[in-house]
Structure formats: C-alpha cells, structure tokens
Design a protein around this motif. Structure first.
Motif, short mmCIF file in Angstrom:
data_model
loop_
_atom_site.label_atom_id
_atom_site.label_comp_id
_atom_site.label_asym_id
_atom_site.label_seq_id
_atom_site.Cartn_x
_atom_site.Cartn_y
_atom_site.Cartn_z
N THR A 89 44.28 44.20 79.05
CA THR A 89 44.90 42.88 78.98
C THR A 89 46.20 42.81 79.76
OG1 THR A 89 45.99 43.47 76.90
CG2 THR A 89 43.88 42.30 76.75
N LYS A 90 46.88 43.91 79.90
CA LYS A 90 48.13 43.97 80.67
C LYS A 90 47.86 44.67 82.00
CE LYS A 90 51.06 42.39 77.54
NZ LYS A 90 51.97 41.29 77.73
N ARG A 92 48.06 45.34 86.03
CA ARG A 92 48.99 45.17 87.15
C ARG A 92 48.40 44.19 88.16
NH1 ARG A 92 52.96 48.80 88.92
NH2 ARG A 92 53.57 50.28 87.34
N THR A 111 49.12 50.34 84.11
CA THR A 111 48.99 49.01 83.54
C THR A 111 50.32 48.27 83.72
OG1 THR A 111 49.80 49.58 81.32
CG2 THR A 111 47.45 49.93 81.76
N TYR A 113 52.09 47.34 81.27
CA TYR A 113 52.67 47.52 79.94
C TYR A 113 54.14 47.77 80.03
CZ TYR A 113 53.63 49.75 75.48
OH TYR A 113 54.17 50.08 74.26
#
Length: 113
Positions: A89-90, A92, A111, A113
């Motif tokens: 979901t996060k 790059r 990610t 994140y």
C-alpha cells in the motif's frame, strides 16, 4: 536462482475440468545466514507500464499474500540498481526508487514507508 513457487494448486472443478495451477518464478531469492528469505527480486527494464504489465503484478500480489514478503522489481544499472517493492500500500513512485549498491538493506526501504 529461478526457484519456482506454487501460488495456487491445480484444482478439480468438475471432472474432467480443472483450474490450472498458478506458479511464479522470481529471478533471484536472497537468503540471510539463517536461511530466511530477505529479498525476492524480479529484474525489469523499467518500472513503467512497458516494464511491468498487469500479469506479473497479479502474481506479485499473490506471492506477497502467501509468503508475507513483497517482490521487489529491480532495474539494473552500471554501478547500482533501483528497487521498488510491489503490491504494497505504501509503494514508492516510479521516479523515486530506492537506489542500492549492495544487498544490505531491508525490503521495507524499497517501500514508501
């Protein structure tokens, strides 16, 4: 290199009709000293629609759901490589990948994140 993993087994729907099994073969799987998987790489020529089409994206998502580690799409360059974890979901942005010169990083770094 190139280990094949089963994402969904062959399933009998109604004799003799069967649903085919789904398998995925990553380009590289990197293990730590204890034998745990720390990176799963799929080498691509770009992060855009020509590098990663919808077929591999579905398998990346199934792999993540089954094994709990995302597939990292990597683009190899002369002195380093770019990495973006897929199906998270996060994620790059394609124009802001993680740039690596070695394998000493966590997949979480790939990610957003």
């Amino acid at each position: 290199m190139h280990p094949t993993v089963e994402l969904a087994p062959l399933k009998v729907i109604s004799m003799p009709v069967k649903a085919r099994q789904i398998r995925y073969t990553p380009d590289f799987v990197i293990f730590d000293a204890k034998g745990a998987v720390i990176h799963v790489y799929d080498v691509k020529n770009s992060f855009g629609m020509y590098g990663i089409d919808s077929g591999p994206k579905e398998k990346f998502a199934e792999f993540l759901h089954k094994f709990g580690i995302p597939v990292e799409a990597v683009v190899v360059r002369k002195h380093d490589f770019k990495s973006i974890a897929q199906s998270v979901t996060k994620k790059r942005k394609d124009n802001d990948p993680l740039i690596c010169t070695n394998l000493n990083y966590s997949w979480l770094d790939a990610t957003a994140y």
